[in-house]
Design a protein around this motif. Sequence first.
Motif: not given
Length: 744
Positions: A20, A197, A208, A210, A253-254, A284, A286, A352, A356
């Motif tokens: 990552t 965030q 986080l 999503c 983040a996700t 990406y 995340g 990943r 986080l």
Amino acid sequence: MKNIIFLTAISLLIFTACKTVDNEASGEAEKLLGKKIDSVLALMTLEEKIGQLNQYSGDGEQTGPVTLRPDLLQSIRDGKVGSMLNIIGAGYTRKIQKIAVEESRLKIPLIFGYDVIHGFKTIFPVPLGESASWDTEAVERAARVAGTEASAAGQHWTFAPMVDIARDPRWGRIMEGSGEDPYLGSRMAEARVKGFQGKDLSDITTILACAKHFAGYGDSQAGRDYFTTDISENALREVYLPPFKAAADAGVATFMTGFNDLNGIPVTGNKYLVNDILKNEWKYKGMVVSDWASIGGMITHGIAANTYEAGELAFNAGVDMDMEGKVYLTELKNLLKDGKITEGQIDESVCRVLRLKFLLGLFDDPYRYCNIEREASTLLKPEFLAEARDAARKSFVLLKNENRVLPLSLSVKSVALIGPASDAALDMIGTWSGRGEAKHVITLKKELETRLGAAKVIYAQGAGFNDDDKSGFAAALAAARKAEVIIAACGEAGNMSGESLCRTDIGIPGVQEELILELAKLGKPLVLVLFNGRPLILTKVNTFVPAILEAWLPGTMAGPALCDVLFGDYNPSGKLPVTFPYALGQIPIFYNHKNSGRPIKQDDRYTSHYLDAPNDPLFPFGFGLSYTQFAYNNLIISESTITGNKPLEVRVDVKNTGQVAGTETAQLYIRDLVGSVTRPVMELKGFKKVMLKAGEVQTISFTVTMEDLSFYNRQGVWGTEPGKFKIFVGTNSRNTMEAGFELR
Ligand code: BGC
């Protein structure tokens, strides 16, 4: 033993570099993060790695002892859980986290996730309503409040924003998104990501975000939840993916996949979507989580024979974490043994997840979100309630105001308040309302009584939300006869929109429409305040009712926000983020459709039209009135011909021609007249909000870039094509000024 693990870790550090982290492109901080992640990864057994990719659901909020199922607690001890959802509260998350960091071998902290969609305790309008504000700053602030409250209650991660474009109002989840337009949807997606965030995930008030549900879920056939989607590459790229791309660019983040089958391959097992587009094309970094048991769901879809095949599909597609499905837990090891997946892939997914946990600061202090004093002093702060009230009044859309029924005067002698939504606290917060509670909601009835004095408010419910009982009509009509003004608070119950809450008839439900028409017959000033999580068909009531205020599901501060607008303390400025159909049979109906070879022409039978309804909706995308009026003049574009990469400047004068100050949202649309693939008749490419005093004029300018003029051409390549374009600027998608230019 300890030393062996440590030495192994050090030696592996030399060889592994967390995928990552792009060592070439990354700065020092990211490289250091990569090293930290690798140092943990190097200590992990295969079982522990797979454990990080597993997420279980808990049992909500527990104030007493831990009540989580013993087998789940044991899984945490065994290092078989990377994240939990639905464990709520600073105290309860602390108890569960303690088990992870004190009783598991590697002491890796858990991430706690929850659906914080439009507020945690202080509930804001449903996202569709919030988006009607077209106010990205207010939307960002709302997400900031939600993140602050949720983080204080132990949460690290929200499953929001939902950025699915939805063009079918029958679909119950339309209320969770930003409506039908990819441009507006993208701006809202960015705002919400930034809000949740914040600037830095190590700040304990941030969580986080999503972006979900990747992708196409909003196009569920027949407006029925969980159903199939079949979307062309161009529509996918130009309509459904842009808000996801915007969220990714904003640093979300996700990502979460969805339940839908997309062009024959369910998105949770769709390698093209997750691996190729998201992880490779968009680079990406995340983490991608499945939707609730959506990996195993692929067996039911008929694309996997068993959990082994489902796990293979999902993991090779690029889904890192399995939400409440146990498929990865049971199958990844077998898949690795059989060579269907590699340990490198597992490591990458684990990286990943660990990334986080580092970003949240959980390795430094796993309890940093578990502070019960902070929780107690944070929830429902007065400034959060003020923010929710402001977001709600910004979300209201004035659909009609004949004879200036609105605003009402505070010196009104009496108001009849009729309808099931008048005092329905729980219905004001709708579904996906976090830990919101009815007892904190201020209803319209309560606030009206506060403002006018209880004696002046004559209340009669009149009807339920969705039944055929007319026994309350007589009392409602009697109340209305006694009053100077009638307010009908009607619409959908809070639980009529949201997941799995789809409707085939999107009229005002039950006998409410009949009740409204009876009230209208009295000929008194009548205001319909509508509550709903989706567009409704208002064609009939629109003929009889002089004033309609669309209030969506406004949240905790429903009553105060509504009274601010009803009495003119706040001039409504919301604009529809979604088309309101004229008739049910027009669905799907959206403003940015293609032209067809035979667009509708008056008195020409062989053109695209209906026998029994117009093509136009009742209220178009972008529509919304104010207590004042705005006039658009002097539309000027900087060049009639542009070449190269030169952006185009578009200017227009907007004048407040009415008597009071007001806020207008000027909208800019483009049309590419000829393309190598057909282009929509209009596409939103910009909007600006401007506050104007009575009589004031302001010149608003927009910049149209090459990016705005680009699309996926016949070869599937993103870019512009030379030719003629139209520019439209105006107050909504139907009412615009027009100019043209050529791109050479
Ligand atoms: C929904 C998701 C949600 C998840 C966890 C699913 O049913 O589709 O949007 O985040 O549940 O609650």
